[in-house]
Design a protein around this motif. Sequence first.
Motif, PDB file in Angstrom:
ATOM      1  N   THR A  91      74.491  54.378 -76.942  1.00  0.00           N
ATOM      2  CA  THR A  91      73.132  54.588 -76.099  1.00  0.00           C
ATOM      3  C   THR A  91      72.244  55.825 -76.162  1.00  0.00           C
ATOM      4  OG1 THR A  91      74.348  53.336 -74.312  1.00  0.00           O
ATOM      5  CG2 THR A  91      72.292  54.458 -73.598  1.00  0.00           C
ATOM      6  N   PHE A  92      73.158  56.866 -76.329  1.00  0.00           N
ATOM      7  CA  PHE A  92      72.494  58.065 -76.414  1.00  0.00           C
ATOM      8  C   PHE A  92      72.105  58.186 -77.871  1.00  0.00           C
ATOM      9  CE2 PHE A  92      75.647  60.599 -78.810  1.00  0.00           C
ATOM     10  CZ  PHE A  92      74.977  61.570 -79.630  1.00  0.00           C
ATOM     11  N   TRP A  93      72.530  57.645 -78.726  1.00  0.00           N
ATOM     12  CA  TRP A  93      72.231  57.921 -80.222  1.00  0.00           C
ATOM     13  C   TRP A  93      70.773  56.912 -80.335  1.00  0.00           C
ATOM     14  CZ3 TRP A  93      75.961  57.246 -84.945  1.00  0.00           C
ATOM     15  CH2 TRP A  93      75.499  57.497 -86.088  1.00  0.00           C
ATOM     16  N   THR A  94      70.933  55.610 -79.824  1.00  0.00           N
ATOM     17  CA  THR A  94      69.678  54.934 -79.818  1.00  0.00           C
ATOM     18  C   THR A  94      68.472  55.244 -79.081  1.00  0.00           C
ATOM     19  OG1 THR A  94      71.218  52.805 -79.927  1.00  0.00           O
ATOM     20  CG2 THR A  94      68.855  52.378 -79.392  1.00  0.00           C
ATOM     21  N   CYS A  95      68.697  56.020 -78.083  1.00  0.00           N
ATOM     22  CA  CYS A  95      67.539  56.499 -77.075  1.00  0.00           C
ATOM     23  C   CYS A  95      67.147  57.756 -77.688  1.00  0.00           C
ATOM     24  CB  CYS A  95      68.210  56.698 -75.613  1.00  0.00           C
ATOM     25  SG  CYS A  95      68.673  55.270 -74.718  1.00  0.00           S
TER      26      CYS A  95
ATOM     27  N   ILE B   2      66.695  57.577 -70.226  1.00  0.00           N
ATOM     28  CA  ILE B   2      68.055  56.642 -70.287  1.00  0.00           C
ATOM     29  C   ILE B   2      69.093  57.155 -70.839  1.00  0.00           C
ATOM     30  CG2 ILE B   2      68.623  54.482 -70.790  1.00  0.00           C
ATOM     31  CD1 ILE B   2      66.222  53.234 -70.306  1.00  0.00           C
ATOM     32  N   GLY B   3      68.714  57.831 -71.964  1.00  0.00           N
ATOM     33  CA  GLY B   3      69.906  58.453 -72.855  1.00  0.00           C
ATOM     34  C   GLY B   3      70.526  59.692 -72.039  1.00  0.00           C
ATOM     35  N   LEU B   4      69.510  60.208 -71.349  1.00  0.00           N
ATOM     36  CA  LEU B   4      70.031  61.643 -70.634  1.00  0.00           C
ATOM     37  C   LEU B   4      70.883  61.105 -69.532  1.00  0.00           C
ATOM     38  CD1 LEU B   4      69.577  64.469 -69.683  1.00  0.00           C
ATOM     39  CD2 LEU B   4      67.590  63.819 -68.522  1.00  0.00           C
ATOM     40  N   VAL B   5      70.620  60.212 -68.847  1.00  0.00           N
ATOM     41  CA  VAL B   5      71.640  59.651 -67.626  1.00  0.00           C
ATOM     42  C   VAL B   5      72.744  59.301 -68.104  1.00  0.00           C
ATOM     43  CG1 VAL B   5      71.695  58.119 -65.803  1.00  0.00           C
ATOM     44  CG2 VAL B   5      69.462  59.286 -66.150  1.00  0.00           C
TER      45      VAL B   5
ATOM     46  N   ALA C 247      70.022  66.521 -79.749  1.00  0.00           N
ATOM     47  CA  ALA C 247      70.577  65.113 -79.691  1.00  0.00           C
ATOM     48  C   ALA C 247      70.791  64.695 -81.191  1.00  0.00           C
ATOM     49  CB  ALA C 247      69.570  64.086 -79.182  1.00  0.00           C
ATOM     50  N   GLN C 248      69.704  65.058 -82.249  1.00  0.00           N
ATOM     51  CA  GLN C 248      70.067  64.663 -83.616  1.00  0.00           C
ATOM     52  C   GLN C 248      70.993  64.980 -84.226  1.00  0.00           C
ATOM     53  OE1 GLN C 248      67.273  62.308 -83.898  1.00  0.00           O
ATOM     54  NE2 GLN C 248      66.862  63.146 -85.787  1.00  0.00           N
ATOM     55  N   VAL C 249      71.332  66.386 -84.075  1.00  0.00           N
ATOM     56  CA  VAL C 249      72.646  66.784 -84.637  1.00  0.00           C
ATOM     57  C   VAL C 249      73.840  66.357 -84.148  1.00  0.00           C
ATOM     58  CG1 VAL C 249      71.244  68.718 -85.531  1.00  0.00           C
ATOM     59  CG2 VAL C 249      72.799  68.941 -83.469  1.00  0.00           C
ATOM     60  N   LEU C 250      73.931  65.997 -83.123  1.00  0.00           N
ATOM     61  CA  LEU C 250      75.030  65.491 -82.170  1.00  0.00           C
ATOM     62  C   LEU C 250      75.288  64.015 -82.584  1.00  0.00           C
ATOM     63  CD1 LEU C 250      74.813  67.231 -78.923  1.00  0.00           C
ATOM     64  CD2 LEU C 250      76.531  67.362 -80.405  1.00  0.00           C
TER      65      LEU C 250
ATOM     66  N   VAL D 253      73.507  49.871 -84.449  1.00  0.00           N
ATOM     67  CA  VAL D 253      72.717  49.576 -83.389  1.00  0.00           C
ATOM     68  C   VAL D 253      71.540  50.581 -83.222  1.00  0.00           C
ATOM     69  CG1 VAL D 253      72.840  49.842 -80.673  1.00  0.00           C
ATOM     70  CG2 VAL D 253      74.863  48.825 -82.058  1.00  0.00           C
ATOM     71  N   SER D 254      71.765  51.852 -83.502  1.00  0.00           N
ATOM     72  CA  SER D 254      70.604  52.635 -83.475  1.00  0.00           C
ATOM     73  C   SER D 254      69.362  52.321 -84.365  1.00  0.00           C
ATOM     74  CB  SER D 254      71.105  54.270 -83.831  1.00  0.00           C
ATOM     75  OG  SER D 254      71.317  54.400 -85.122  1.00  0.00           O
ATOM     76  N   ARG D 255      69.730  51.764 -85.694  1.00  0.00           N
ATOM     77  CA  ARG D 255      68.661  51.485 -86.538  1.00  0.00           C
ATOM     78  C   ARG D 255      68.099  50.206 -86.142  1.00  0.00           C
ATOM     79  NH1 ARG D 255      69.721  55.679 -87.493  1.00  0.00           N
ATOM     80  NH2 ARG D 255      69.891  56.645 -89.455  1.00  0.00           N
ATOM     81  N   ILE D 256      68.799  49.176 -85.350  1.00  0.00           N
ATOM     82  CA  ILE D 256      67.984  48.125 -84.399  1.00  0.00           C
ATOM     83  C   ILE D 256      67.048  48.779 -83.556  1.00  0.00           C
ATOM     84  CG2 ILE D 256      68.221  46.264 -82.923  1.00  0.00           C
ATOM     85  CD1 ILE D 256      71.124  45.878 -83.892  1.00  0.00           C
ATOM     86  N   GLY D 257      67.493  49.557 -82.951  1.00  0.00           N
ATOM     87  CA  GLY D 257      66.501  50.305 -81.979  1.00  0.00           C
ATOM     88  C   GLY D 257      65.303  51.007 -82.626  1.00  0.00           C
ATOM     89  N   ALA D 258      65.743  51.646 -83.727  1.00  0.00           N
ATOM     90  CA  ALA D 258      64.574  52.202 -84.891  1.00  0.00           C
ATOM     91  C   ALA D 258      63.537  51.202 -85.265  1.00  0.00           C
ATOM     92  CB  ALA D 258      65.093  53.005 -85.918  1.00  0.00           C
ATOM     93  N   VAL D 259      64.178  49.967 -85.905  1.00  0.00           N
ATOM     94  CA  VAL D 259      63.100  49.163 -86.105  1.00  0.00           C
ATOM     95  C   VAL D 259      62.298  48.466 -85.144  1.00  0.00           C
ATOM     96  CG1 VAL D 259      63.012  46.718 -87.327  1.00  0.00           C
ATOM     97  CG2 VAL D 259      64.740  48.398 -88.241  1.00  0.00           C
ATOM     98  N   VAL D 260      62.902  48.077 -83.997  1.00  0.00           N
ATOM     99  CA  VAL D 260      62.103  47.703 -83.073  1.00  0.00           C
ATOM    100  C   VAL D 260      61.013  48.597 -82.318  1.00  0.00           C
ATOM    101  CG1 VAL D 260      62.453  46.657 -80.500  1.00  0.00           C
ATOM    102  CG2 VAL D 260      63.979  46.134 -82.170  1.00  0.00           C
ATOM    103  N   GLY D 261      61.551  49.842 -82.070  1.00  0.00           N
ATOM    104  CA  GLY D 261      60.711  50.850 -81.772  1.00  0.00           C
ATOM    105  C   GLY D 261      59.523  51.058 -82.699  1.00  0.00           C
ATOM    106  N   THR D 262      59.677  51.133 -83.885  1.00  0.00           N
ATOM    107  CA  THR D 262      58.605  51.298 -85.236  1.00  0.00           C
ATOM    108  C   THR D 262      57.709  50.213 -85.133  1.00  0.00           C
ATOM    109  OG1 THR D 262      60.325  52.725 -86.499  1.00  0.00           O
ATOM    110  CG2 THR D 262      58.233  51.915 -87.468  1.00  0.00           C
ATOM    111  N   TYR D 263      58.171  48.904 -85.023  1.00  0.00           N
ATOM    112  CA  TYR D 263      57.298  47.702 -84.976  1.00  0.00           C
ATOM    113  C   TYR D 263      56.341  47.764 -83.618  1.00  0.00           C
ATOM    114  CZ  TYR D 263      55.886  43.085 -84.593  1.00  0.00           C
ATOM    115  OH  TYR D 263      55.223  41.604 -84.716  1.00  0.00           O
ATOM    116  N   LEU D 264      56.921  48.216 -82.575  1.00  0.00           N
ATOM    117  CA  LEU D 264      56.145  48.179 -81.420  1.00  0.00           C
ATOM    118  C   LEU D 264      55.127  49.256 -81.279  1.00  0.00           C
ATOM    119  CD1 LEU D 264      58.974  46.774 -78.797  1.00  0.00           C
ATOM    120  CD2 LEU D 264      56.993  45.486 -80.035  1.00  0.00           C
TER     121      LEU D 264
END
Length: 459
Positions: A256-260, A417-420, A356-359, A383-394
């Motif tokens: 979750t935190f990685w994807t967010c 969301i990642g913060l919570v 967040a990037q380095v962690l 999972v994070s790359r799924i989010g990256a592809v979707v986010g980049t496309y949108l």
Amino acid sequence: MSNNVSLEDVPFNRFHRLLSLRSSGGSFVDGYVLSIIGIAMPFLVPALAIDSLWESLIAVSALIGIFLGGFVGGSLTDRFGRRVMYFIGPVLFTLCSLLQLWVDSGPGLFALRLLIGIGIGFEYPVATAFLVEFLPRKSRGPRLAGLSIYFFAGAAAAYIVGQALIEAGGADGWRYALASTALVSGVLLLLRMGTPESPRWLISKGFTERAERVIKQVYGNGFGLKNLPEPPKPAKLSVRSLLHAGYGKRMFFVTTFWTCSVIPVFAVYAFAPKVLEALHLDAQWSSYGSMIITMMFVVGCLVATWLVNAMGRRSLLIHSLLWSGLALLLLGTFSEQSSWLIILLFAAYAFLIGGAQVLQFIYPNEIFPTEIRAVAVGFGTSVSRIGAVVGTYLVPVSIQTIGIGHTLYCAAGITFIGLVVSWLLAPETRGIELCRASSLAVDAEPARQPSASALRRAT
């Protein structure tokens, strides 16, 4: 000679330095591979007579490969060992990069880029697992964090080398640019020759005699299994049983935190000029702004690498997500303001998200046991790359439909969301032995920070 010093407390030595270079080289190649296609794309499309469909597929082929390679590579790394998988990625990089010299179609290039992406997906879990399982505890955080910096260095090198080869190579310059990865990955392959297997993985598989030999080879005859704080091989331990035992919650936290944290970064990094244009910056401001934002991503990772031991993992992650999310929120609120304020806020976001990037490499390697460490990194990568592809496309769709301000609000919401989730689930693993950091006991009080005196005793 008898030595009772834990291997997690030995001084950072020549072997650790060489292993850091070997693993960091993988991140450099990853950044190079993922960036070089953007430079070559304007030239290869007319040369191969590629239509818009295959152009889009080639652009995302490596990301699809990373998704597949992350899932498969993590499992293979935990099953067959770190050393075997340490060479698969560089071999794929080298062979597929050379084959791009003779590629003659869109589908052919897509297949080669897909295989390169799979190699990158293999690289993330094995390179980080190798590092965390050999490094002294004081060096774990900074060295794993440094992998993000090498990624950006590889991306910068791709822009410089790729542009030079395209200008010097004439009609086939784009082929030379794509194939140039083979030289970089070939050097990495040679550099990794002689790397021993991880003693922690050997112990987890019951190969204690081999683990003893590796420890003596690396640290000297005065060291052995008695110096390695790693629990003995369990009777039977599967990924499923570990997830049901409590590591499922940790997997949810990591993914979750990685994807967010990845979704807004990929969107901003990929579409910085388009986003700045939507914020009504002229061409000159947009060009300078993109350069400043890229530079601040690197600076943010450098500062976070320096802070990861001083602040601790949990505090650094929470502050990074909080303040970077606020920067995006302010960007949405002041999207109609002056150019300098917009660039300042974007630069602030790029700098603040560095924690967040380095962690992303540190947490999954520290909070999972040896049996599923690479699986956790591979799963988080996929999972994070799924989010990256979707986010980049949108991003371009969102700018057109709901506007730049609301698009930035969405990015801020994803970050929060990642913060919570991080606030509720992130443990503190600074300054403690790897076997204890990966035990579920650390989750008992996730918000509790070790005192300065306790940290000094631990390190």
